[in-house]
Design an enzyme around this catalytic site. Sequence first.
Site, PDB file in Angstrom:
ATOM      1  N   GLU A  43       0.826  -1.205   0.000  1.00  0.00           N
ATOM      2  CA  GLU A  43       0.000   0.000   0.000  1.00  0.00           C
ATOM      3  C   GLU A  43       0.868   1.267   0.000  1.00  0.00           C
ATOM      4  O   GLU A  43       1.881   1.346   0.688  1.00  0.00           O
ATOM      5  CB  GLU A  43      -0.892  -0.006   1.243  1.00  0.00           C
ATOM      6  N   LYS A 116     -10.399   2.977  -1.331  1.00  0.00           N
ATOM      7  CA  LYS A 116     -10.471   2.247  -0.053  1.00  0.00           C
ATOM      8  C   LYS A 116     -11.755   2.582   0.701  1.00  0.00           C
ATOM      9  O   LYS A 116     -12.057   3.748   0.950  1.00  0.00           O
ATOM     10  CB  LYS A 116      -9.235   2.603   0.769  1.00  0.00           C
ATOM     11  N   CYS A 154      -5.632  -2.617   2.683  1.00  0.00           N
ATOM     12  CA  CYS A 154      -5.257  -2.578   4.095  1.00  0.00           C
ATOM     13  C   CYS A 154      -6.445  -2.751   5.049  1.00  0.00           C
ATOM     14  O   CYS A 154      -6.912  -3.859   5.226  1.00  0.00           O
ATOM     15  CB  CYS A 154      -4.461  -1.315   4.393  1.00  0.00           C
TER      16      CYS A 154
END
Length: 283
Positions: A43, A116, A154
């Site tokens: 990431e 995200k 993540c």
Amino acid sequence: MTEITVAALQLAFSNDIDANIAHVSRLVREAASRGAQVVLPPELFEGEYFCRVEDEGLFANARPTAEHKSVLAMQELARELKIHIPTSFFELDGHHYYNSLAMIDPDGKIAGVYRKSHIPDGPGYEEKFYFRPGNTGFKVWNGPDKTTLGVGVCWDQWYPETARAMMLMGADILFYPTAIGSEPHDDSLDTARLWRRAMVGHAVSNVVPVVAANRIGTEHGQTFYGTSFITDERGDILAELGREEEGVITAKLDLTLAKRHRAAFGFFRDRRPELYGRLVQDI
């Protein structure tokens, strides 16, 4: 039979974006030389993990997708090597900022962007200061040999809903680029084992291979614990790296066999969506 080879990269980063891109590029080439068709960097590999502090000056590092150095570099590399590269980056869209991922295909084109969905906010991981919650919804992408690739970023990896949503969209493999390590508020808390168990759980409960790529190194007192890994559809570890190792891991995945195993377990046959309404209600 459908077999594809996947790779995860693990390395440390500095605040020199060109040096980081060059370092990632070397490892991408190594992965491709081992036969990898999909290569996953960690990431936000453009620099250090800046979300440890709230600093308004760091917003200046965000760029639109089509102008971001990391994305442009991986597009060239994907085109040259004829591989897929899920590329994490700090995205600017008008007045909005996102923790985003561009899926780059073997023609070097951006197949689309995922923003995200789950944004953490805690000591050392103050992402809500920088990133708006993603507005793309979960996404899956066309992969090699008519496969489908699912990618979360993540904090998304801790949520079973993320994995299951991508599976219901047809994912054959789940990928998670990550930046995670020590917890500044509690020296006794080491989440490395929990981190892995959460994703191995996704592999088992969805009967799907999982690929996770983390960073290593110490950045301003925050140490990232690596331990990147690849599992098969039973959650068995096929390849892994240690807490301080730099490198590339690869694995060949038999997706035809995984599909057979998934059907035999019956998890998707026996779902009861009519009972799950509570899952979409606020607490």
